[in-house]
Design an enzyme around this catalytic site. Structure first.
Site, PDB file in Angstrom:
ATOM      1  N   THR A  63      51.161  36.212 -38.448  1.00 28.64           N
ATOM      2  CA  THR A  63      51.745  36.373 -37.120  1.00 28.64           C
ATOM      3  C   THR A  63      50.683  36.230 -36.033  1.00 28.64           C
ATOM      4  OG1 THR A  63      53.204  38.000 -38.158  1.00 28.64           O
ATOM      5  CG2 THR A  63      53.293  37.856 -35.764  1.00 28.64           C
ATOM      6  N   ARG A 122      44.222  37.883 -41.048  1.00 23.85           N
ATOM      7  CA  ARG A 122      43.887  39.305 -41.190  1.00 23.85           C
ATOM      8  C   ARG A 122      43.657  39.616 -42.651  1.00 23.85           C
ATOM      9  NH1 ARG A 122      47.297  42.270 -37.093  1.00 23.85           N
ATOM     10  NH2 ARG A 122      46.643  41.172 -35.214  1.00 23.85           N
ATOM     11  N   SER A 143      43.689  43.944 -34.333  1.00 18.75           N
ATOM     12  CA  SER A 143      44.610  44.627 -33.422  1.00 18.75           C
ATOM     13  C   SER A 143      44.649  46.130 -33.637  1.00 18.75           C
ATOM     14  CB  SER A 143      45.996  44.004 -33.559  1.00 18.75           C
ATOM     15  OG  SER A 143      46.847  44.493 -32.573  1.00 18.75           O
ATOM     16  N   HIS A 144      45.805  46.636 -34.019  1.00 20.15           N
ATOM     17  CA  HIS A 144      46.019  48.083 -34.144  1.00 20.15           C
ATOM     18  C   HIS A 144      45.686  48.594 -35.538  1.00 20.15           C
ATOM     19  CE1 HIS A 144      49.296  45.519 -35.167  1.00 20.15           C
ATOM     20  NE2 HIS A 144      49.743  46.434 -36.004  1.00 20.15           N
ATOM     21  N   LYS A 167      41.182  34.903 -34.910  1.00 20.20           N
ATOM     22  CA  LYS A 167      42.194  33.914 -34.540  1.00 20.20           C
ATOM     23  C   LYS A 167      41.643  32.972 -33.475  1.00 20.20           C
ATOM     24  CE  LYS A 167      44.661  36.535 -30.966  1.00 20.20           C
ATOM     25  NZ  LYS A 167      45.971  36.953 -30.489  1.00 20.20           N
ATOM     26  N   ASP A 192      45.833  49.665 -27.706  1.00 20.28           N
ATOM     27  CA  ASP A 192      45.443  49.535 -29.113  1.00 20.28           C
ATOM     28  C   ASP A 192      44.021  49.003 -29.275  1.00 20.28           C
ATOM     29  OD1 ASP A 192      45.890  46.926 -28.314  1.00 20.28           O
ATOM     30  OD2 ASP A 192      46.588  46.305 -30.300  1.00 20.28           O
ATOM     31  N   ASP A 212      42.538  46.130 -29.692  1.00 17.25           N
ATOM     32  CA  ASP A 212      42.051  44.988 -28.918  1.00 17.25           C
ATOM     33  C   ASP A 212      42.643  44.927 -27.512  1.00 17.25           C
ATOM     34  OD1 ASP A 212      44.547  44.417 -30.055  1.00 17.25           O
ATOM     35  OD2 ASP A 212      44.232  42.261 -29.881  1.00 17.25           O
ATOM     36  N   ASP A 241      45.776  44.769 -26.273  1.00 17.07           N
ATOM     37  CA  ASP A 241      46.945  44.007 -25.837  1.00 17.07           C
ATOM     38  C   ASP A 241      48.247  44.814 -25.910  1.00 17.07           C
ATOM     39  OD1 ASP A 241      47.041  43.965 -28.579  1.00 17.07           O
ATOM     40  OD2 ASP A 241      47.253  41.790 -28.781  1.00 17.07           O
ATOM     41  N   ARG A 242      48.225  45.956 -26.589  1.00 13.92           N
ATOM     42  CA  ARG A 242      49.462  46.755 -26.675  1.00 13.92           C
ATOM     43  C   ARG A 242      49.425  47.930 -25.706  1.00 13.92           C
ATOM     44  NH1 ARG A 242      51.733  47.055 -32.769  1.00 13.92           N
ATOM     45  NH2 ARG A 242      51.442  44.849 -33.237  1.00 13.92           N
ATOM     46  N   THR A 276      59.138  36.600 -33.619  1.00 17.09           N
ATOM     47  CA  THR A 276      58.086  37.607 -33.467  1.00 17.09           C
ATOM     48  C   THR A 276      56.715  36.940 -33.372  1.00 17.09           C
ATOM     49  OG1 THR A 276      59.387  39.205 -34.669  1.00 17.09           O
ATOM     50  CG2 THR A 276      57.014  39.570 -34.638  1.00 17.09           C
ATOM     51  N   GLU A 318      57.625  42.412 -26.499  1.00 14.12           N
ATOM     52  CA  GLU A 318      58.060  42.654 -27.869  1.00 14.12           C
ATOM     53  C   GLU A 318      58.246  44.147 -28.082  1.00 14.12           C
ATOM     54  OE1 GLU A 318      56.554  39.824 -31.010  1.00 14.12           O
ATOM     55  OE2 GLU A 318      54.710  40.314 -29.977  1.00 14.12           O
ATOM     56  N   GLU A 319      59.104  44.473 -29.046  1.00 16.27           N
ATOM     57  CA  GLU A 319      59.369  45.879 -29.345  1.00 16.27           C
ATOM     58  C   GLU A 319      58.127  46.585 -29.883  1.00 16.27           C
ATOM     59  OE1 GLU A 319      59.123  46.785 -32.725  1.00 16.27           O
ATOM     60  OE2 GLU A 319      58.655  44.674 -33.107  1.00 16.27           O
ATOM     61  N   ARG A 329      60.235  45.534 -42.246  1.00 16.62           N
ATOM     62  CA  ARG A 329      60.584  46.154 -40.960  1.00 16.62           C
ATOM     63  C   ARG A 329      62.094  46.061 -40.781  1.00 16.62           C
ATOM     64  NH1 ARG A 329      55.519  46.776 -39.082  1.00 16.62           N
ATOM     65  NH2 ARG A 329      54.130  44.994 -38.790  1.00 16.62           N
TER      66      ARG A 329
END
Ligand code: G1P
Ligand code: ZN
Length: 543
Positions: free
Chosen positions: A18, A22, A113-114, A126, A277, A279, A281-282, A344, A363-364, A496
């Site tokens: 995604t 990772r 990320s998180h 990435k 988070d 990095d 972005d959240r 997503t 995004e959720e 999910r």
């Protein structure tokens, strides 16, 4: 300094998910693992010769070592210049901004990320395009193809570059420029938001806590909130980035940022609280006594963005990922804006943003952003909320209540089943997939199924098609269930289950989410047999 060509061979499993590649940190540390992937990036983008790149990461364990390798490989492949955040730090949105602002040929971002950081935790890498956004599927497919054919990589034999020293140095024939990671990003934020109004809010005694979770947003939040906007010292918690995020899980949700949630639900609650988070972005948004779901946050921001100078002229349109609740769709419908539903992953918003079809998207999974960069942006969302609070004079709870009174409420929750054996996870998906054709017309506690399909996306800008993007079941009550397998996990499979129920009746919008969603949860289990197949009694994480 000598350029050497090292013989190597393809390594299995270097398929970007995604959001890039990772893996466990130790996997990245295996011989040739990082080097193979970096060389494959260069191959996938048509070579590095003469190009300028941005490189930075979230500061997790191995960030600095990986950057040294990337610099030596970029130099050996003939890159003209690499711009690096001081000490190797760049939040993902700041990297996106730097790529755009300096008109570069793209960038390499190091982050998982998180996910937790450390030698026994996760690492990631990435490539982002010259527009500042994550590489689209045709590029990641070319990178993946290159990982399967690689026979050698080029690297310079050289000493480490001093990543702490601002300014330009030479690495072979390549220029390395070390830049302040915060300055350009903070300047961009000043162009979008009414800093005077927010300053006035803090001057009037408004209280806030921002939890940087020992991750990359610490320096950004300290500079912007405390230095430029006048929030009292101590507003930023855990503001010094550490390699293992203070042994925490830098994921801004009610599970991992529990101390912040406890604070806002308690007697000493500040007016506003937020977290970001690993990095940057959240985001997570909280007010006195309230947690704002990311889907609701997107809808509230879409409804009120015009209160910030950067969005005063209105929005071109909005977009959300498919599993994100339909709350923003209701705002778009009321305001006559076009609303796009994408798979997503942030990369799918890039074309819509570049083409001027949307201004805001989200995004959720706690990601919200706009056309100011091509990544989701945690601090940006926090500042837009602050701007709206300052100008509207309302509290977070009031904004939310007013929003639900006007548009109705999309109750929402996501259930994650983590580290499930891959064959069992596939069996759950196959069970649902096998029923899709027969579901319409069948009745469940959540209502009668009005449609059921496997989501595929046709990009309206470049006409590319992305298939297999999640199984969705919609009920005639406005409820929805979506099943998806995560594309970012590093252990087994993560299932999910996204659950949503709509309530348009004003007196009922303040109800308890668990109760409002119980019929949808029961229907999801009947349809998927998830618990029976996996042997799990409930989700590992509920957000
Ligand atoms: C997750 C989120 C998704 C987000 C991605 C990268 O991906 O669900 O919304 O874009 O992380 O931050 P997933 O693990 O579901 O594939
Ligand atoms: Zn992130």
């Amino acid at each position: 300094m000598q350029r050497v060509t090292v013989a190597t061979a393809p390594i299995d499993g270097q398929k970007p998910g995604t959001s890039g590649l990772r893996k466990k940190t130790r996997v990245f540390m295996e011989p040739h693992y990082l080097e193979n992937f970096v060389q494959s990036i260069f191959t996938g983008i048509g070579g590095a010769a003469g190009k300028t790149f941005v490189v930075g990461g979230d500061g997790r364990y191995f960030n600095d070592r990986a950057i040294q390798v990337i610099l030596r490989m970029a130099a050996a492949s003939g890159a003209a210049k690499v711009i690096v955040g001081q000490n190797g730090l760049l939040s993902t949105p700041a990297a996106s901004n730097m790529i755009r602002k300096r008109a570069t040929d793209g960038g390499i971002i190091l982050s998982a990320s998180h996910n937790p950081g450390g030698i026994d935790a996760d690492f990631g890498i990435k490539f982002n395009m010259p527009n500042g956004g994550p590489a689209p599927e045709d590029v990641t497919n070319r990178i993946f193809a290159a990982t399967g054919e690689i026979a050698s990589y080029d690297i310079l034999e050289a000493q480490d570059v001093d990543l702490a020293q601002l300014g330009e140095t030479a690495l072979g024939e390549m220029v390395v420029e070390i830049v302040d990671p915060v300055e350009d990003y903070a300047a961009l934020m000043e162009t979008l938001f009414d800093f005077d109004a927010i300053h006035g809010l803090f001057a009037g005694g408004f209280t806030m806590c921002f939890d940087a979770m020992h991750a990359v947003t610490g320096p950004y939040a300290t500079e912007i909130l405390e230095r430029r906007l006048g929030a009292p010292a101590g507003t930023v918690w855990n503001g010094v980035p550490s390699q293992d995020f203070g042994k925490g899980h830098p994921d801004p949700n009610p599970i991992w940022a529990k101390p912040l949630v406890d604070l806002v639900m308690g007697a000493d609650a500040p007016d506003f609280a937020a977290a970001s988070d690993g990095d940057g972005d959240r985001n997570m948004i909280l007010g006195k006594g309230v947690y704002v779901t990311p889907s609701d946050s997107l809808a509230v921001l879409a409804a009120n963005a015009h209160l910030a100078p950067g969005y005063a002229q209105g929005l071109a349109g909005v977009a959300r990922s498919m599993p994100t609740s339909e709350a923003v769709d209701r705002v778009a419908a009321a305001k006559g804006l076009s609303c796009f539903e994408t798979p997503t992953g942030w990369k799918f918003f890039g074309n819509l943003l570049d083409d001027g079809r949307i201004t805001l998207c989200g995004e959720e999974s706690a990601g919200t952003g706009s056309d100011h960069v091509r990544e989701k942006d945690g601090l940006w969302a926090v500042l837009l909320w602050l701007n709206i609070l300052a100008v509207s004079g309302k509290s977070v709870a009031e904004l939310l209540q007013d929003h639900w009174a006007e548009y109705g409420r999309n109750f929402y929750t996501r259930h994650d089943y983590e580290a499930v054996e891959t064959d069992k996870a596939n069996a759950v998906m196959d069970t649902v997939r096998g029923k899709l054709a027969d579901l319409p017309g069948q009745s469940f506690p959540a209502g009668t199924v009005s449609s059921a399909d496997e989501f595929a996306y046709d990009d309206p800008v470049d006409s590319s098609r992305s298939e297999g993007q999640g199984l969705r079941v919609r009920f005639d009550t406005g409820a929805r269930v979506v099943f998806r397998l995560s594309g970012t996990g590093t252990e087994g499979a993560t299932i999910r289950v996204y659950l949503e129920a709509y309530e348009g009746d004003a007196p009922k919008v303040a109800g308890d989410p668990e109760e409002a969603l119980s019929a949808v949860i029961a229907s999801a289990e009947t349809i998927s047999n998830l618990r029976a197949i996996t042997g799990r009694s409930g989700p590992d994480v509920t957000t």
